[in-house]
Scaffold this motif. Structure first.
Motif, PDB file in Angstrom:
ATOM      1  N   ASP A  87      -8.672 -31.836 -26.609  1.00  0.00           N
ATOM      2  CA  ASP A  87      -9.880 -32.284 -27.296  1.00  0.00           C
ATOM      3  C   ASP A  87     -10.729 -33.186 -26.414  1.00  0.00           C
ATOM      4  N   ASN A  88     -10.113 -33.785 -25.402  1.00  0.00           N
ATOM      5  CA  ASN A  88     -10.828 -34.693 -24.511  1.00  0.00           C
ATOM      6  C   ASN A  88     -10.799 -34.168 -23.081  1.00  0.00           C
ATOM      7  N   ALA A  89     -11.793 -34.561 -22.297  1.00  0.00           N
ATOM      8  CA  ALA A  89     -11.845 -34.162 -20.895  1.00  0.00           C
ATOM      9  C   ALA A  89     -10.703 -34.819 -20.130  1.00  0.00           C
ATOM     10  N   GLY A  90     -10.250 -34.172 -19.064  1.00  0.00           N
ATOM     11  CA  GLY A  90      -9.157 -34.718 -18.252  1.00  0.00           C
ATOM     12  C   GLY A  90      -8.989 -33.911 -16.984  1.00  0.00           C
ATOM     13  N   GLU A  91      -7.873 -34.127 -16.318  1.00  0.00           N
ATOM     14  CA  GLU A  91      -7.601 -33.399 -15.082  1.00  0.00           C
ATOM     15  C   GLU A  91      -6.115 -33.376 -14.779  1.00  0.00           C
ATOM     16  N   LEU A  92      -5.692 -32.377 -14.015  1.00  0.00           N
ATOM     17  CA  LEU A  92      -4.327 -32.286 -13.519  1.00  0.00           C
ATOM     18  C   LEU A  92      -4.235 -33.058 -12.210  1.00  0.00           C
ATOM     19  N   GLU A  93      -3.175 -33.836 -12.082  1.00  0.00           N
ATOM     20  CA  GLU A  93      -3.019 -34.679 -10.891  1.00  0.00           C
ATOM     21  C   GLU A  93      -2.678 -33.845  -9.664  1.00  0.00           C
ATOM     22  N   ALA A  94      -2.781 -34.481  -8.495  1.00  0.00           N
ATOM     23  CA  ALA A  94      -2.624 -33.788  -7.210  1.00  0.00           C
ATOM     24  C   ALA A  94      -1.223 -33.212  -7.042  1.00  0.00           C
ATOM     25  N   GLN A  95      -1.166 -32.034  -6.388  1.00  0.00           N
ATOM     26  CA  GLN A  95       0.092 -31.356  -6.095  1.00  0.00           C
ATOM     27  C   GLN A  95      -0.008 -30.688  -4.719  1.00  0.00           C
ATOM     28  N   PRO A  96       0.971 -30.893  -3.839  1.00  0.00           N
ATOM     29  CA  PRO A  96       1.004 -30.097  -2.602  1.00  0.00           C
ATOM     30  C   PRO A  96       1.354 -28.653  -2.928  1.00  0.00           C
ATOM     31  N   VAL A  97       0.711 -27.723  -2.237  1.00  0.00           N
ATOM     32  CA  VAL A  97       0.867 -26.299  -2.512  1.00  0.00           C
ATOM     33  C   VAL A  97       1.573 -25.646  -1.338  1.00  0.00           C
ATOM     34  N   ASP A  98       2.500 -24.726  -1.648  1.00  0.00           N
ATOM     35  CA  ASP A  98       3.259 -24.037  -0.602  1.00  0.00           C
ATOM     36  C   ASP A  98       2.428 -22.920   0.020  1.00  0.00           C
ATOM     37  N   ALA A  99       1.807 -23.213   1.162  1.00  0.00           N
ATOM     38  CA  ALA A  99       1.231 -22.226   2.083  1.00  0.00           C
ATOM     39  C   ALA A  99      -0.007 -21.491   1.602  1.00  0.00           C
ATOM     40  N   GLU A 100      -0.101 -21.113   0.310  1.00  0.00           N
ATOM     41  CA  GLU A 100      -1.200 -20.236  -0.105  1.00  0.00           C
ATOM     42  C   GLU A 100      -1.733 -20.639  -1.474  1.00  0.00           C
ATOM     43  N   LEU A 101      -3.067 -20.535  -1.607  1.00  0.00           N
ATOM     44  CA  LEU A 101      -3.731 -20.821  -2.877  1.00  0.00           C
ATOM     45  C   LEU A 101      -4.845 -19.794  -3.076  1.00  0.00           C
ATOM     46  N   ARG A 102      -4.903 -19.242  -4.279  1.00  0.00           N
ATOM     47  CA  ARG A 102      -5.931 -18.254  -4.609  1.00  0.00           C
ATOM     48  C   ARG A 102      -6.789 -18.778  -5.736  1.00  0.00           C
ATOM     49  N   ILE A 103      -8.109 -18.576  -5.612  1.00  0.00           N
ATOM     50  CA  ILE A 103      -9.071 -19.024  -6.619  1.00  0.00           C
ATOM     51  C   ILE A 103      -9.883 -17.820  -7.069  1.00  0.00           C
ATOM     52  N   GLU A 104     -10.081 -17.723  -8.391  1.00  0.00           N
ATOM     53  CA  GLU A 104     -10.854 -16.619  -8.929  1.00  0.00           C
ATOM     54  C   GLU A 104     -11.683 -17.114 -10.111  1.00  0.00           C
ATOM     55  N   GLY A 105     -12.917 -16.608 -10.238  1.00  0.00           N
ATOM     56  CA  GLY A 105     -13.783 -16.975 -11.348  1.00  0.00           C
ATOM     57  C   GLY A 105     -14.804 -18.034 -11.004  1.00  0.00           C
ATOM     58  N   GLN A 106     -14.785 -18.546  -9.785  1.00  0.00           N
ATOM     59  CA  GLN A 106     -15.724 -19.589  -9.405  1.00  0.00           C
ATOM     60  C   GLN A 106     -17.152 -19.037  -9.307  1.00  0.00           C
ATOM     61  N   THR A 107     -18.107 -19.886  -9.619  1.00  0.00           N
ATOM     62  CA  THR A 107     -19.524 -19.532  -9.418  1.00  0.00           C
ATOM     63  C   THR A 107     -20.113 -20.264  -8.224  1.00  0.00           C
ATOM     64  N   LEU A 108     -19.390 -21.248  -7.679  1.00  0.00           N
ATOM     65  CA  LEU A 108     -19.879 -22.006  -6.532  1.00  0.00           C
ATOM     66  C   LEU A 108     -18.702 -22.552  -5.747  1.00  0.00           C
ATOM     67  N   ILE A 109     -18.750 -22.431  -4.436  1.00  0.00           N
ATOM     68  CA  ILE A 109     -17.766 -23.041  -3.532  1.00  0.00           C
ATOM     69  C   ILE A 109     -18.524 -23.892  -2.522  1.00  0.00           C
ATOM     70  N   GLU A 110     -18.074 -25.134  -2.396  1.00  0.00           N
ATOM     71  CA  GLU A 110     -18.691 -26.055  -1.438  1.00  0.00           C
ATOM     72  C   GLU A 110     -17.615 -26.609  -0.523  1.00  0.00           C
ATOM     73  N   SER A 111     -17.939 -26.758   0.766  1.00  0.00           N
ATOM     74  CA  SER A 111     -17.000 -27.290   1.741  1.00  0.00           C
ATOM     75  C   SER A 111     -17.771 -27.819   2.949  1.00  0.00           C
ATOM     76  N   PRO A 112     -17.286 -28.915   3.558  1.00  0.00           N
ATOM     77  CA  PRO A 112     -17.911 -29.397   4.798  1.00  0.00           C
ATOM     78  C   PRO A 112     -17.639 -28.478   5.992  1.00  0.00           C
ATOM     79  N   ALA A 113     -16.681 -27.534   5.857  1.00  0.00           N
ATOM     80  CA  ALA A 113     -16.359 -26.629   6.962  1.00  0.00           C
ATOM     81  C   ALA A 113     -17.394 -25.509   7.007  1.00  0.00           C
ATOM     82  N   PRO A 114     -18.272 -25.469   8.011  1.00  0.00           N
ATOM     83  CA  PRO A 114     -19.344 -24.460   8.035  1.00  0.00           C
ATOM     84  C   PRO A 114     -18.830 -23.028   8.059  1.00  0.00           C
ATOM     85  N   ALA A 115     -17.754 -22.764   8.802  1.00  0.00           N
ATOM     86  CA  ALA A 115     -17.260 -21.390   8.895  1.00  0.00           C
ATOM     87  C   ALA A 115     -16.833 -20.869   7.527  1.00  0.00           C
ATOM     88  N   LEU A 116     -16.228 -21.720   6.734  1.00  0.00           N
ATOM     89  CA  LEU A 116     -15.777 -21.312   5.398  1.00  0.00           C
ATOM     90  C   LEU A 116     -16.960 -21.105   4.458  1.00  0.00           C
TER      91      LEU A 116
END
Length: 355
Positions: A87-116
């Protein structure tokens, strides 16, 4: 009728004496018959001393059918997936990820890395798979009214859906990294000696439109599990979508095992694989979640809805008010004192009635 006939004939000068005597005799017999009839019995009244007992019986019957509004509970379970509503806004706390992460459904990706960012801009909203030796999900933020689905497995899936945006995932990575967009080729490896960040968000593409769900898949080693504590969902369900033989999706229980304890009555309920369990109206004091081969949850707090479901049939696990009162010794003492007082009053009334 006979009395009226007698009065009429008595006023008639042509009436004979024998006729008047016969009418008078008939009237006398009728009066004698009415006088001999036993008086109509009065309705029996309930003795006043029984009224309190009848009232208590009625209250007990009512209390046995009315569940208590909110019930304290503690719950430990394992499931293949869990659906949490916030019912209220919140967030999941930080977690280290094993080697690979996949994202789907995003409408915008921002990063300071120009190549990405250049690659993402060229590919559009395609799914992004990022691989790096140092990979961290910094946070997954959701607005009020969001639903979070957590699914266990070789990759842990986090799916966020909400009526409003934005849904935001922040990732940090370092080392020799590669990424792939959609079904395209993986990018050449690039070395990031300093940690870089990436933010993927899902927002409405038009005013008043619902944002698309944002889904993440977190890589997981053989013995690795993810942990999140302190979340405050207001409802939890354990439902998984599966494909039937007719190739149509169907809802099935994802529960593997559950142990529910109700301190208000001391009851313990054990549920097995395939049983349905719904919790809503939650106010939690404890929330511990471990996700690996299964989703493990430890919850404690109060619930307004606590039920098992089979098809359209729902059975509430909340105790009735009578069960609660029977377990609550302070309330039992109150009832005992009330009954003792009622008995004393009845005895005093009986003594005064005898005098």
């Amino acid at each position: 009728m006979v009395a009226r006939q007698l009065a009429e004939r008595a006023a008639d000068s042509g009436a004979s004496l024998s006729e008047l005597q016969a009418l008078h005799e008939r009237l006398r017999l009728i009066d004698a018959g009415l006088a001999a009839r036993p008086p109509a019995s009065k309705p029996r009244r309930i003795p006043p001393a029984l009224l309190p007992a009848l009232l208590i019986a009625a209250l007990l019957s009512l209390a046995d059918t009315v569940p208590i509004r909110s019930v304290p509970f503690s719950l430990e379970l394992r499931a293949q997936s869990a659906t949490l509503r916030f019912d209220n806004a919140g967030e999941l706390e930080a977690q280290p990820v094993d080697a690979e992460l996949r994202i789907e459904g995003q409408t915008l990706i921002e990063s300071p890395a120009p190549a990405l960012t250049d690659s993402v801009a060229a590919a559009g909203p395609d799914p992004l798979v990022l691989r790096a030796p140092q990979l961290t999900l910094r946070r997954l933020a959701y607005p009020a009214g969001a639903t979070l689905v957590i699914a266990a497995g070789r990759q842990v899936q986090l799916g966020v859906d909400a009526p409003i945006g934005p849904l935001v995932a922040e990732i940090e990575f370092a080392g020799t990294a590669t990424w792939r967009l959609g079904s395209g080729e993986a990018s050449p490896s690039r070395d990031f000696s300093h940690a870089e960040s990436l933010q993927a968000s899902a927002g409405a593409t038009a005013p008043g439109q619902r944002p698309p769900p944002l889904d993440l898949w977190l890589g997981r080693g053989v013995s690795r599990s993810y942990q999140w504590n302190g979340l405050r969902p207001t409802a939890v369900q354990f439902v998984a979508r599966r494909i039937s033989n007719a190739a149509t999706p169907m809802l099935a229980s994802s529960l593997e095992w559950a142990q529910l304890v109700l301190p208000a009555t001391g009851a313990q309920v054990t549920l097995g694989a395939g049983d349905r369990l719904d919790l809503a109206g939650l106010t939690l004091e404890r929330f511990e979640m471990t996700v690996g081969d299964s989703v493990g949850l430890k919850l404690a707090g109060t619930a307004r809805v606590l039920a098992t479901r089979t098809g359209d049939f729902e059975r509430s696990l909340k105790p009735s008010l009578l069960e609660f009162l029977a377990r609550n010794h302070a309330v039992g003492l109150f009832w005992s004192a009330g009954l003792l007082l009622w008995g004393a009053i009845a005895w005093i009334r009986k003594q005064f009635a005898a005098d």
